[in-house]
Design an enzyme around this catalytic site. Structure first.
Site, PDB file in Angstrom:
ATOM      1  N   ARG A 247       0.842  -1.094  -0.019  1.00  0.00           N
ATOM      2  CA  ARG A 247      -0.169  -0.129   0.234  1.00  0.00           C
ATOM      3  C   ARG A 247       0.901   1.227  -0.186  1.00  0.00           C
ATOM      4  O   ARG A 247       1.611   1.556   0.797  1.00  0.00           O
ATOM      5  CB  ARG A 247      -1.003  -0.171   1.253  1.00  0.00           C
ATOM      6  N   HIS A 251      -3.799   4.686   4.592  1.00  0.00           N
ATOM      7  CA  HIS A 251      -5.109   3.919   4.504  1.00  0.00           C
ATOM      8  C   HIS A 251      -5.830   4.529   3.607  1.00  0.00           C
ATOM      9  O   HIS A 251      -6.590   3.896   2.672  1.00  0.00           O
ATOM     10  CB  HIS A 251      -5.620   3.690   5.939  1.00  0.00           C
ATOM     11  N   TYR A 260       2.612   5.072  12.512  1.00  0.00           N
ATOM     12  CA  TYR A 260       2.687   3.768  12.752  1.00  0.00           C
ATOM     13  C   TYR A 260       3.654   2.936  11.444  1.00  0.00           C
ATOM     14  O   TYR A 260       3.786   1.796  11.639  1.00  0.00           O
ATOM     15  CB  TYR A 260       1.378   2.933  12.719  1.00  0.00           C
TER      16      TYR A 260
HETATM   17  C1  LIG Z   1     -16.581  -5.121   9.620  1.00  0.00           C
HETATM   18  C2  LIG Z   1     -15.583  -3.705   9.410  1.00  0.00           C
HETATM   19  N1  LIG Z   1     -14.814  -3.305  10.616  1.00  0.00           N
HETATM   20  C3  LIG Z   1     -14.089  -2.608  10.295  1.00  0.00           C
HETATM   21  C4  LIG Z   1     -13.980  -1.550   9.128  1.00  0.00           C
HETATM   22  C5  LIG Z   1     -12.960  -0.344   9.366  1.00  0.00           C
HETATM   23  N2  LIG Z   1     -12.099  -0.576   8.152  1.00  0.00           N
HETATM   24  C6  LIG Z   1     -12.149  -0.347   6.989  1.00  0.00           C
HETATM   25  S1  LIG Z   1     -10.884  -0.794   5.822  1.00  0.00           S
HETATM   26  C7  LIG Z   1     -10.123  -1.601   7.432  1.00  0.00           C
HETATM   27  C8  LIG Z   1      -8.869  -2.268   7.080  1.00  0.00           C
HETATM   28  C9  LIG Z   1      -8.735  -3.342   6.141  1.00  0.00           C
HETATM   29  O1  LIG Z   1      -7.659  -4.169   6.128  1.00  0.00           O
HETATM   30  P1  LIG Z   1      -7.424  -5.109   5.033  1.00  0.00           P
HETATM   31  O2  LIG Z   1      -8.299  -6.067   5.052  1.00  0.00           O
HETATM   32  O3  LIG Z   1      -5.842  -5.581   5.194  1.00  0.00           O
HETATM   33  O4  LIG Z   1      -7.288  -4.307   3.473  1.00  0.00           O
HETATM   34  P2  LIG Z   1      -6.493  -3.176   3.469  1.00  0.00           P
HETATM   35  O5  LIG Z   1      -7.303  -1.829   3.714  1.00  0.00           O
HETATM   36  O6  LIG Z   1      -5.189  -3.229   3.878  1.00  0.00           O
HETATM   37  O7  LIG Z   1      -6.593  -3.166   1.797  1.00  0.00           O
HETATM   38  C10 LIG Z   1     -10.987  -1.440   8.506  1.00  0.00           C
HETATM   39  C11 LIG Z   1     -10.447  -1.713   9.915  1.00  0.00           C
HETATM   40  C12 LIG Z   1     -14.816  -1.874   7.819  1.00  0.00           C
HETATM   41  N3  LIG Z   1     -14.845  -1.435   6.771  1.00  0.00           N
HETATM   42  N4  LIG Z   1     -15.627  -3.378   8.270  1.00  0.00           N
END
Ligand SMILES: Cc1ncc(C[n+]2csc(CCOP(=O)(O)OP(=O)(O)O)c2C)c(N)n1
Ligand SMILES: Cc1ncc(C[n+]2csc(CCOP(=O)(O)OP(=O)(O)O)c2C)c(N)n1
Ligand SMILES: [Mg+2]
Ligand SMILES: [Mg+2]
Lengths: 329, 326, 326, 329
Positions: A247, A251, A260
């Protein structure tokens, strides 16, 4: 110089098309950040660094009949499946004409039925079960389409992931689950997220193939997704693919990753930028030269400019449109 | 001192963690990042990663692990990143937390707090704007607190942490930085289960909670200019409701306006209306008026539609005037 | 012909599966075993295991896979073995099924039916007796149907299956074998969203749904002996409510008794009370009366406590008389 | 004749105690069916066939400090943890004195804080996360107790199982998850339930040990659970154990398994009855003879009779007790 793409059955033209889509994905994404930083759009969530996995996978599918259930970083997937730059911009501006949601959802909640891009929500991982449902439909109707679903590695720890893999495994359904592992879930690193350290390894527990692939290598991703799709069409069931990616950005536009994440880490990651790697390959095998590169670059810039202008000028939904389509009308 | 709503959240957590080693925090991004809204900023540094635990992305586990630790004797505070994402934890919250004392006939208890930011007006679209309280507001065994001011936040969050039963603590995310107020630096708790009169008045009664308390106060000022006086009750605890407080407030003026940011049908204010129509029908001088979001799945993203859905002082003022003139 | 409530469920499913190859059933034990209550008995033999699909023990998957298949174009009927076990599927039902049409601006739809037996009086204890409708009864995009008679079951279940939006279909498990009634063998559907007058009367209005319709009818007979005439409205669809039907019924007598088997606070009848107090306050000759289960987590197992919780004709009769005499 | 129990460090006395508990478990369970069939209690759900796994596991734990989170078939576990036959009967009759729930829950929803038996619900698998929470507490307090949780193989397909294993794996928590695989989830056989066919194999995906064990062999179960507990106490994290067992009865008193299960299968299973196997072993190694067997049998019968009489005569809760303990009073 080995011509890897030929071995995979990819023509020079298709490979160029992949490059163009990847470049469009990147440029569009970069533009979104500019628009956000200048206060024109409230939110960006970005796939920069993951386009290799996305474009490699999408082109390995049959984009005339397969269904995709993308997650929010999958700009590359949806552009490859037929969504236009204008469509994307319309969504980011929340305009009425936005085909994803008519301005109802936040940006990057992709949806477009005519292109078999299945509507998604914000709660992560729910789409895995929907993809299994589409695959079940394929099996029941004896059709040879596959469903392709993506998610992040953090999201793969949700219960729905387990339930989906198990269900697909029991019924040997034609679904490809690709986890784009960028090693972070917002701020939470892999070590605090994922026991055992590998998503792909979990496939064994469901009796299905699990493949780890370098997501920066678009051709390698193409190869493993193609294999998975072929297997699925032959009735040999699901495949779990873990594409190792990075990434490049925070975020989202609401996040500041300096709290972090070491800058060095990001710089190192950028050295393996899938876009640069593909460009280098194209030049090495003589498909791309300076002139062609510039030509394409200009074309993409035009597309991005046009999309931005178009979306910026497009009208918002009417306030009362908020009332529309709760139930069938 | 004057602090913001989110500062009050952080103060309450920090003070409770300092007071009681059994209190700890768990959730997504609560550690190094300090939470996506910074509610736990600095706690990781102060208390270490064991007591400010970054969890995997799994709400059912946040709730379920917290429940286990709470049964053992800890006082976990689980953070759900957005209230919208509490859905995967519904089974743990409703089937487990809410029923542990009852089903074990008082042998076990589950003193868990689950915090979550809710509410709209922040360009959050369908899934970062929702009010989810009504989903849980029919589950005896649970308490649901939704404070409006920094003062209430601190006093009620501390009370929630010390409460021996499970408490859902919903914080309006638009209030986080918008709302500021006086908060004593010393230790105090406020009673869970009691509504609070935020403004005394004679002509109409407004009952609401959360961010709308502020919108209603603003609207009341406008009406005051025209000599109309508004009595404002802040529910603070939306489940179980403070029946007495509600009845008293309704009787005070005989004209009642209920407000929620949630969709109307099946919302918290439906129960408030039911209580009033059950206990003080003959005190009413006007039909009970409900002002709420439209009955659509959730708040849309595009500004015109978001504005159409979201509550604001103008909509409230209009409704107040209508009721006053009734 | 005269059939039981559960027979009517089965008839509706079978006829719809015969009519439309896109209809299929999925759930735990629905195949060879024919469902733990036998709602799908014989379907496995008739339609094969692809269309009567035994799933792994995973409610979120039952809902989620059904949602995917429904978006593709199928008409899945998911069975949740007991309504109490719908909790793990709440995220799929609320975040997904309920919002698919809205969030895609009408581009996608989700014609899924989720059936579940609910309700108590069967020695089921806390987790095999619950009424769960209130959890979902504030989610626009969903429809919730809770029929009382075999005739309504067949007509409404068929309507649910043909409906292009998601429908939760809750069947009272005590009614399954207890309630019998005339059901035409031919094809008919009943309108979702419309309440139904089950008895015309002049003195008091009773509004309820599910098994309580029968208890109320029995109680009404008793009152009739004393010359008190009861108007009985069966909600049938508990979300979204039939406002018009409710207002009309309330106005008819001006004295309203609302009944649910669920806990009282935050239940379906709270919204019914709110509607009445909003739209026909001046038609009322008595406070709106609510008769419901006590506000405890769920129905206990031991017979004395179960009886204390469970609704019955005697409790209803008592409340009716009280209201009539008001 | 090899003296396996000695190698495991089990004294003759302890082994006899295990036998007695197993016999009590079986007899109590059989009595419950009789009471159900004669209309005295409304419901039975039974662990017959699974006692080997239950007693083997429970005795491998430290029953003075470990916590157990049993599922509904775990009569053997809770009796070993200190629940009495009277307690069990009181619950089955729904009497006020029932320590599990004061008559609030259906039978076999075990709970007894003084014996560290953690209250459970009917929705399956939720207890896995609670067990992880207890294990987290142990780690945070640096105490050396472990938490032990059981569930069926069908239940292991729920999302909470995945979330629990992952969480425990990430934090290396002292929890033992034992799946009692009796090959059916009510009527649904393993092949339609569990992709890949093995629960234990799924452990690898979480980087934790996964062990399959013959649940009919009480000593073997003892061995693997002991090892897991030792590992946990040493701070080496969780273990997933899959005990292969059989369900001798229908799913519950409300089920008739003839609709979906071949009688032959059940008969074959009964040939590997863990109770008989242990009895045979005890006789082979000379710990048990006819006289002793009869003596024990009589003792157990007395206990079961006493429990039945006591519970039958015990008073019901008062109707208004339904209102008690919603919140702290
Ligand atoms: C059920 C749920 N919990 C929390 C969130 C908040 N949230 C959005 S993206 C994210 C992190 C996702 O990480 P990952 O699955 O590794 O995908 P990335 O963003 O790294 O591509 C979180 C905690 C959410 N969208 N849905
Ligand atoms: C969440 C949930 N869904 C459904 C049920 C109904 N149910 C009770 S036991 C059972 C089967 C469990 O099978 P398994 O986990 O293999 O355990 P076993 O009964 O075979 O020991 C089902 C479906 C339930 N209790 N909880
Ligand atoms: Mg990630
Ligand atoms: Mg089983």
């Amino acid at each position: 110089m080995e011509h890897r793409h030929e071995k995979l059955g990819l023509s020079d033209e298709t490979l160029l098309e992949m490059y163009e889509k990847m470049l469009l994905t990147r440029r569009l994404d970069e533009r979104l950040w500019l628009l956000n930083r200048s206060g024109k759009i409230p939110f960006v969530i970005s796939g920069q660094g993951q386009e290799g996995a996305q474009i490699g996978a999408a082109f390995a599918l049959d984009r005339t009949k397969d269904y995709c259930l993308p997650y929010y970083r999958d700009l590359g997937v949806v552009l490859a499946f037929g969504m236009t730059a204008r469509d994307v911009m319309l969504a980011s501006f929340g305009k009425a004409e936005d085909p994803n949601s008519g301005g109802k959802q936040m940006p990057n909640h992709f949806s477009q039925r005519k292109n078999r891009i299945v509507t998604g929500s914000s709660p992560v991982t729910t789409q895995v079960l929907h993809a299994v449902g589409f695959a079940l439909a394929a099996k029941m109707e004896k059709k040879d389409f596959v469903s392709f679903v993506t998610l992040g590695e953090g999201s793969s720890n949700q219960g729905d992931f387990h339930e989906g893999l198990n269900f697909a495994g029991v019924h040997q359904l034609p679904v490809i689950i690709m986890v784009e592992n960028n090693k972070y879930a917002i701020s939470v690193p892999l070590s605090k997220q994922l026991a055992g350290g590998s998503v792909a390894k979990r496939a064994e527990g469901y009796g299905i193939p699990g493949v780890t692939v370098d997501g920066n290598d678009v051709l390698e991703v193409y190869r493993v997704v193609k294999e998975a799709a072929d297997r699925a069409r032959r009735g040999e069931g699901p495949t779990l693919i873990e594409a190792m990616t990075n990434r490049f950005t925070a975020h989202s536009s609401d996040d500041d990753d300096r709290a972090y994440r070491d800058r060095k880490e990001v710089e190192d990651a950028k050295k393996k930028d899938p876009l640069l790697l593909l460009e280098t390959y194209l030049k090495d095998v003589g498909i791309l030269d300076e002139k062609k590169t510039e030509e394409i670059s200009k074309k993409i810039t035009d597309i991005v400019n046009d999309a931005t202008d178009y979306a910026e000028k497009a009208p918002y939904p009417k306030p009362e449109d908020a009332l529309k389509y709760v139930y069938k009308e | 001192m004057i602090v913001s709503y989110i500062e009050a959240v952080k103060m309450a957590i920090r003070e409770e963690m300092e007071r009681d080693p059994k209190v700890f925090v768990l959730g997504e991004d609560v550690g190094k990042k300090g939470g996506v809204f910074k509610a736990t900023e600095g706690l990781y540094e102060q208390f270490g990663e064991q007591r400010v635990l970054d969890t995997p992305l799994t709400e059912s586990a946040i709730a379920g692990v917290a429940i286990g630790a709470a049964m053992y004797g800890f006082r976990p505070i689980g953070e759900i990143q957005f209230a919208d994402f509490i859905m995967p934890a519904v089974n743990q919250i409703i089937s487990e937390a809410a029923r542990i004392r009852y089903r074990s006939n008082n042998d076990w208890q589950c003193p868990v707090v689950i915090r979550a930011p809710y509410g709209g007006g922040v360009h959050g679209g369908l899934y970062h704007s929702q009010s989810v309280e009504a989903i849980f507001a029919n589950q005896p065994g649970l308490k649901i607190v939704m404070p409006s001011t920094p003062y209430d936040v601190k006093g009620l969050l501390k009370a929630a942490i010390r409460d021996d039963d499970p408490v859902l603590f919903f914080e309006h995310k638009k209030a986080y930085r918008l709302i500021k107020g006086e908060v004593p630096t010393d230790d105090y708790v406020l009673p869970i289960g009691k509504a609070d009169v935020k403004r005394e008045g004679e002509d109409i009664t407004v009952i609401t909670y959360g961010l709308n308390v502020h919108f209603a106060l603003q609207a009341a000022e406008k009406l005051a200019e025209d000599g109309i006086s508004v009595h404002l009750l802040d529910l603070r605890t939306v489940y179980p409701l403070d029946q007495e407080g509600i009845i008293e407030a309704a009787q005070k003026t005989g004209k009642v306006l209920l407000i929620t940011e949630d969709n109307k049908e099946g919302s918290i204010i439906s129960e408030v209306a039911a209580i009033i129509s059950e206990y003080c029908l003959y005190d009413l001088d006007a039909p009970i008026m409900r002002l709420a979001g439209p009955d659509v799945p959730a708040m849309p993203f595009a500004p015109p539609m978001e504005k159409y859905f979201m509550m604001n002082p103008e909509k409230i003022e209009k409704a107040m005037r209508e009721l006053a003139e009734y």
